[in-house]
Scaffold this active site. Structure first.
Site, short mmCIF file in Angstrom:
data_model
loop_
_atom_site.label_atom_id
_atom_site.label_comp_id
_atom_site.label_asym_id
_atom_site.label_seq_id
_atom_site.Cartn_x
_atom_site.Cartn_y
_atom_site.Cartn_z
N ASP A 172 0.86 -1.19 0.00
CA ASP A 172 0.00 0.00 0.00
C ASP A 172 0.89 1.23 0.00
O ASP A 172 1.56 1.52 1.00
CB ASP A 172 -0.92 0.01 1.23
N LEU A 173 0.92 1.95 -1.10
CA LEU A 173 1.87 3.05 -1.30
C LEU A 173 1.78 4.08 -0.19
O LEU A 173 0.72 4.66 0.06
CB LEU A 173 1.60 3.72 -2.66
N ASP A 174 2.90 4.30 0.50
CA ASP A 174 3.03 5.31 1.56
C ASP A 174 2.03 5.13 2.69
O ASP A 174 1.67 6.10 3.37
CB ASP A 174 2.90 6.72 0.97
N GLU A 175 1.60 3.89 2.92
CA GLU A 175 0.65 3.63 3.99
C GLU A 175 1.15 2.56 4.95
O GLU A 175 0.37 1.98 5.71
CB GLU A 175 -0.72 3.23 3.41
#
Length: 230
Positions: A172-175
């Site tokens: 999950d991109l940047d999460e």
């Protein structure tokens, strides 16, 4: 219960990955030289060659691994040898390059990877194989100001608080789970360039703390959260 026992005299081996912004790389390598950050950095990998002189100035080998899948191959600076490109847009090229990254991790005995403003997206497969072993830094505007020129977007919206977030990389991109955040107050007198400069300072501080805490085994992953033993 799962438990681990670590010898704090042993410095973890860290692979640092970069693109063109050098502020985080310079800070990490300076702290390493000053022994305030006890890590061993055998190699810096960049998808652009811009930061090779900076790595060389700190006595660390640099490998240029272009993100362009059509590129002929890597350019090496320093006494190490390593392999081809990381994260091209072509799926097969990315698969080959990320396979090589995993080879580097094994060959160099890498304990964890730091994305010091490395501006490429890693595949979900790589994130899964390196779960809990890749640390990233980004500006805390995400997800409010996505895309290009986030500080100009923030300036246009009149933000009063900016900062940076260091986190573990997941699919999950940047999460991924947050390790550390740093913030600073700003006001109407600050230009977009001022905001960017303040943001760079926040990025350096947050990333250095996250890397130190991980290197000292002070971070406990608990689902989507972290527990930090300071």
């Amino acid at each position: 219960m799962e438990w681990e026992l670590h010898d704090t005299a042993v410095q973890p081996r860290v692979l640092i990955m970069v693109s063109t912004a050098g502020h985080c790389l310079n800070d990490l390598l300076y702290r390493r030289a000053a022994e305030s950050l006890r890590i061993d950095v055998p190699l810096v990998v960049g998808n652009h060659p811009d930061l090779a002189p900076l790595a060389a100035a700190h006595g660390v080998p640099f490998e240029h691994v272009p993100a362009d899948a059509a590129s002929a191959g890597p350019t090496l600076a320093g006494p190490t040898s390593a392999g081809p490109t990381l994260a091209g847009t072509d799926p097969l090229a990315r698969q080959r390059s990320e396979g090589r990254l995993l080879d580097l991790v094994g060959e160099l005995g890498i304990d964890f990877v730091v994305l010091a403003r490395y501006m490429r997206i890693l595949s979900p497969e790589l994130c899964a194989k390196m779960a809990g072993r890749i640390i990233n830094i980004h500006h805390s505007f995400l997800p409010s100001f996505k895309g290009a020129r986030p500080y100009h977007q923030a300036h246009a919206h009149g933000v009063k608080l900016i900062g940076a977030t260091a986190h573990y990389v997941t699919a999950d991109l940047d999460e991924g789970p947050i390790i550390e955040q740093e913030v600073a107050r700003v006001d109407h007198s600050d230009s977009p360039e001022d905001l960017a400069a303040i943001g760079r300072d926040a990025e350096r501080v947050a990333l250095a703390r996250a890397v130190r805490w991980h290197a000292e085994h002070r971070v406990l992953l608990h689902g989507r959260r972290t527990v930090i033993f300071r």
